[in-house]
Design a protein around this motif. Structure first.
Motif, PDB file in Angstrom:
ATOM      1  N   ASN A   1       0.771  -1.158  -0.054  1.00 48.73           N
ATOM      2  CA  ASN A   1       0.098   0.011   0.126  1.00 48.73           C
ATOM      3  C   ASN A   1       0.801   1.112  -0.006  1.00 48.73           C
ATOM      4  O   ASN A   1       0.719   2.161  -0.741  1.00 48.73           O
ATOM      5  CB  ASN A   1      -0.951   0.042   1.265  1.00 48.73           C
ATOM      6  CG  ASN A   1      -2.121  -1.112   1.151  1.00 48.73           C
ATOM      7  OD1 ASN A   1      -2.390  -1.430   0.013  1.00 48.73           O
ATOM      8  ND2 ASN A   1      -2.749  -1.410   2.124  1.00 48.73           N
ATOM      9  N   MET A   2       1.932   1.240   0.539  1.00 47.26           N
ATOM     10  CA  MET A   2       2.674   2.514   0.871  1.00 47.26           C
ATOM     11  C   MET A   2       3.491   2.532  -0.569  1.00 47.26           C
ATOM     12  O   MET A   2       3.682   3.703  -0.971  1.00 47.26           O
ATOM     13  CB  MET A   2       3.693   2.385   2.119  1.00 47.26           C
ATOM     14  CG  MET A   2       4.687   3.558   2.279  1.00 47.26           C
ATOM     15  SD  MET A   2       3.766   5.075   2.291  1.00 47.26           S
ATOM     16  CE  MET A   2       2.960   4.926   3.838  1.00 47.26           C
TER      17      MET A   2
ATOM     18  N   GLU B   1       4.293   5.387  -5.474  1.00 37.70           N
ATOM     19  CA  GLU B   1       4.177   5.533  -7.009  1.00 37.70           C
ATOM     20  C   GLU B   1       3.007   6.556  -7.491  1.00 37.70           C
ATOM     21  O   GLU B   1       3.416   7.345  -8.451  1.00 37.70           O
ATOM     22  CB  GLU B   1       3.762   4.202  -7.149  1.00 37.70           C
ATOM     23  CG  GLU B   1       4.824   3.068  -7.382  1.00 37.70           C
ATOM     24  CD  GLU B   1       4.052   1.672  -7.231  1.00 37.70           C
ATOM     25  OE1 GLU B   1       3.073   1.540  -7.900  1.00 37.70           O
ATOM     26  OE2 GLU B   1       4.971   0.739  -7.121  1.00 37.70           O
ATOM     27  N   SER B   2       2.050   6.585  -6.744  1.00 34.10           N
ATOM     28  CA  SER B   2       0.864   7.544  -7.275  1.00 34.10           C
ATOM     29  C   SER B   2       1.432   9.053  -6.998  1.00 34.10           C
ATOM     30  O   SER B   2       1.106   9.867  -7.838  1.00 34.10           O
ATOM     31  CB  SER B   2      -0.384   7.460  -6.521  1.00 34.10           C
ATOM     32  OG  SER B   2      -0.265   7.869  -5.217  1.00 34.10           O
ATOM     33  N   GLN B   3       2.176   9.485  -6.011  1.00 31.22           N
ATOM     34  CA  GLN B   3       2.693  10.673  -5.778  1.00 31.22           C
ATOM     35  C   GLN B   3       3.642  11.122  -6.786  1.00 31.22           C
ATOM     36  O   GLN B   3       3.573  12.200  -7.425  1.00 31.22           O
ATOM     37  CB  GLN B   3       3.461  10.558  -4.504  1.00 31.22           C
ATOM     38  CG  GLN B   3       2.626  10.531  -3.259  1.00 31.22           C
ATOM     39  CD  GLN B   3       1.574  11.652  -3.285  1.00 31.22           C
ATOM     40  OE1 GLN B   3       1.904  12.754  -3.288  1.00 31.22           O
ATOM     41  NE2 GLN B   3       0.543  11.455  -3.036  1.00 31.22           N
TER      42      GLN B   3
ATOM     43  N   GLN C   1       3.377   9.755 -10.125  1.00 35.58           N
ATOM     44  CA  GLN C   1       2.619   9.766 -11.227  1.00 35.58           C
ATOM     45  C   GLN C   1       1.952  11.159 -11.216  1.00 35.58           C
ATOM     46  O   GLN C   1       1.750  11.661 -12.331  1.00 35.58           O
ATOM     47  CB  GLN C   1       1.702   8.575 -11.182  1.00 35.58           C
ATOM     48  CG  GLN C   1       2.178   7.536 -11.720  1.00 35.58           C
ATOM     49  CD  GLN C   1       1.258   6.325 -11.512  1.00 35.58           C
ATOM     50  OE1 GLN C   1       0.314   6.291 -11.130  1.00 35.58           O
ATOM     51  NE2 GLN C   1       1.722   5.048 -11.833  1.00 35.58           N
ATOM     52  N   LYS C   2       1.925  11.932 -10.116  1.00 37.36           N
ATOM     53  CA  LYS C   2       1.098  13.042 -10.015  1.00 37.36           C
ATOM     54  C   LYS C   2       1.991  14.190 -10.342  1.00 37.36           C
ATOM     55  O   LYS C   2       1.616  15.416 -10.414  1.00 37.36           O
ATOM     56  CB  LYS C   2       0.262  13.163  -8.654  1.00 37.36           C
ATOM     57  CG  LYS C   2      -0.764  12.323  -8.594  1.00 37.36           C
ATOM     58  CD  LYS C   2      -1.481  12.504  -7.387  1.00 37.36           C
ATOM     59  CE  LYS C   2      -2.678  11.494  -7.206  1.00 37.36           C
ATOM     60  NZ  LYS C   2      -3.328  11.722  -5.832  1.00 37.36           N
ATOM     61  N   GLY C   3       3.251  13.849 -10.517  1.00 33.90           N
ATOM     62  CA  GLY C   3       4.132  15.114 -10.840  1.00 33.90           C
ATOM     63  C   GLY C   3       5.185  15.431  -9.767  1.00 33.90           C
ATOM     64  O   GLY C   3       6.182  16.161  -9.967  1.00 33.90           O
ATOM     65  N   SER C   4       5.081  14.852  -8.733  1.00 30.88           N
ATOM     66  CA  SER C   4       6.238  14.888  -7.711  1.00 30.88           C
ATOM     67  C   SER C   4       7.564  14.473  -8.115  1.00 30.88           C
ATOM     68  O   SER C   4       7.553  13.636  -8.552  1.00 30.88           O
ATOM     69  CB  SER C   4       5.623  14.294  -6.265  1.00 30.88           C
ATOM     70  OG  SER C   4       4.276  14.993  -6.003  1.00 30.88           O
ATOM     71  N   SER C   5       8.275  15.242  -7.646  1.00 29.43           N
ATOM     72  CA  SER C   5       9.894  14.864  -7.889  1.00 29.43           C
ATOM     73  C   SER C   5      10.211  13.544  -6.745  1.00 29.43           C
ATOM     74  O   SER C   5       9.576  13.378  -5.685  1.00 29.43           O
ATOM     75  CB  SER C   5      10.889  15.910  -7.484  1.00 29.43           C
ATOM     76  OG  SER C   5      11.027  16.141  -6.558  1.00 29.43           O
ATOM     77  N   LYS C   6      11.100  12.840  -7.382  1.00 30.14           N
ATOM     78  CA  LYS C   6      11.735  11.548  -6.428  1.00 30.14           C
ATOM     79  C   LYS C   6      11.954  12.369  -5.013  1.00 30.14           C
ATOM     80  O   LYS C   6      11.937  11.764  -4.024  1.00 30.14           O
ATOM     81  CB  LYS C   6      12.681  10.946  -7.368  1.00 30.14           C
ATOM     82  CG  LYS C   6      12.310   9.920  -8.229  1.00 30.14           C
ATOM     83  CD  LYS C   6      13.336   9.025  -8.704  1.00 30.14           C
ATOM     84  CE  LYS C   6      12.822   8.142  -9.873  1.00 30.14           C
ATOM     85  NZ  LYS C   6      14.035   7.410 -10.352  1.00 30.14           N
TER      86      LYS C   6
ATOM     87  N   VAL D   1       9.276  13.264  -2.645  1.00 33.51           N
ATOM     88  CA  VAL D   1       8.556  12.087  -2.190  1.00 33.51           C
ATOM     89  C   VAL D   1       9.341  11.529  -1.153  1.00 33.51           C
ATOM     90  O   VAL D   1       8.838  11.103  -0.136  1.00 33.51           O
ATOM     91  CB  VAL D   1       8.126  11.167  -3.326  1.00 33.51           C
ATOM     92  CG1 VAL D   1       7.849   9.843  -2.873  1.00 33.51           C
ATOM     93  CG2 VAL D   1       7.079  11.397  -4.444  1.00 33.51           C
ATOM     94  N   ARG D   2      10.705  11.214  -1.466  1.00 29.26           N
ATOM     95  CA  ARG D   2      11.551  10.789  -0.504  1.00 29.26           C
ATOM     96  C   ARG D   2      11.553  11.602   0.865  1.00 29.26           C
ATOM     97  O   ARG D   2      11.559  11.121   1.949  1.00 29.26           O
ATOM     98  CB  ARG D   2      12.958  10.363  -0.915  1.00 29.26           C
ATOM     99  CG  ARG D   2      13.904   9.691  -0.227  1.00 29.26           C
ATOM    100  CD  ARG D   2      15.171   9.557  -0.852  1.00 29.26           C
ATOM    101  NE  ARG D   2      15.732  10.832  -0.818  1.00 29.26           N
ATOM    102  CZ  ARG D   2      16.435  11.121  -1.971  1.00 29.26           C
ATOM    103  NH1 ARG D   2      16.582  10.481  -3.101  1.00 29.26           N
ATOM    104  NH2 ARG D   2      17.201  12.249  -1.965  1.00 29.26           N
TER     105      ARG D   2
END
Length: 171
Positions: free
Chosen positions: A50-51, A56-58, A60-65, A68-69
Motif C-alpha cells: 500500500n505504501m 508511485e501515485s505521488q 505519477q502526479k508529478g512530484s519529484s523523487k 517524495v523521499r
C-alpha cells in the motif's frame, strides 16, 4: 503394601499427565508462534504494498523523487522502531535512504545481515535480496534483533520499501 501401590500409580499417572501437558504446550506455542509470523508477514506485505502504491501515485502526479523521499522520511521520523517501522533502500547499492532513525540514512547494509525466507527456510544475504529488487518476505536477522520483514520495489524508481515488525513482540 496396597497404599504404596496406589501412591506409585498416582505418581506415575501424574508424571505422564505432566509430560503430555508439557509436550502439548510446547507444540502449541511453536504452532502459535509460526501462525503469528505468517499473519504478521501478511500484514507487513499489505502495508509495504500500500505504501509503495501511494509513493508511485505521488510520482505519477508529478512530484519529484526527492520531494517524495523527503516527505516519506518526514512521516517516518518519530516512529517507534522497536515495535515496527517502514524503511526504504536504494535497490542498486543496498543503501538506506529512509529510516525512522536518521542516523541510519546513507548507510550501506553490511554483507553479514541474513534474510530467511519463511516459505522454504532458505538463508540469503539481505543485501542480495535487496539487489534482486523482487518482492519478498521473511525474517531479517541483525546482530541485535530479528524482524519479520516484507520488501517490495517501488515501480519506476530504484527504491525498495520494507515493512518491519520486531519478532520479540511475539514473546
Amino acid at each position: 503394601m496396597k497404599s504404596r501401590l496406589y501412591l506409585f500409580t498416582f505418581i506415575l499417572v501424574a508424571l505422564v499427565i505432566i509430560g503430555f501437558g508439557y509436550a502439548g504446550m510446547t507444540l502449541s506455542l511453536d504452532y502459535m508462534q509460526q501462525k503469528y509470523i505468517e499473519l504478521q508477514l501478511d500484514i507487513n506485505k499489505r502495508q509495504a504494498q500500500n505504501m509503495a502504491t501511494f509513493l508511485e501515485s505521488q510520482l505519477q502526479k508529478g512530484s519529484s523523487k526527492k520531494e517524495v523521499r523527503e516527505n516519506f522520511q518526514e512521516a517516518l521520523e518519530g516512529t517507534n522502531a522497536e515495535k515496527g517501522f517502514l524503511c526504504m533502500f536504494d535497490k542498486y547499492d543496498a543503501e538506506m535512504i529512509c529510516h525512522p532513525d536518521e542516523n541510519q540514512i546513507g548507510m550501506k547494509l553490511p554483507a553479514t545481515l541474513q534474510f530467511e525466507n519463511t516459505e522454504n527456510g532458505e538463508l540469503s544475504k539481505t543485501r542480495n535480496v535487496i539487489l534482486e529488487g523482487v518482492a519478498r518476505g521473511g525474517l531479517f536477522h541483525t546482530d541485535k534483533k530479528t524482524d519479520i520483514a516484507y520488501m517490495v520495489p517501488v515501480k519506476g524508481t530504484e527504491w525498495m520499501l520494507s515493512a518491519h515488525e520486531n519478532i520479540e513482540n511475539i514473546k
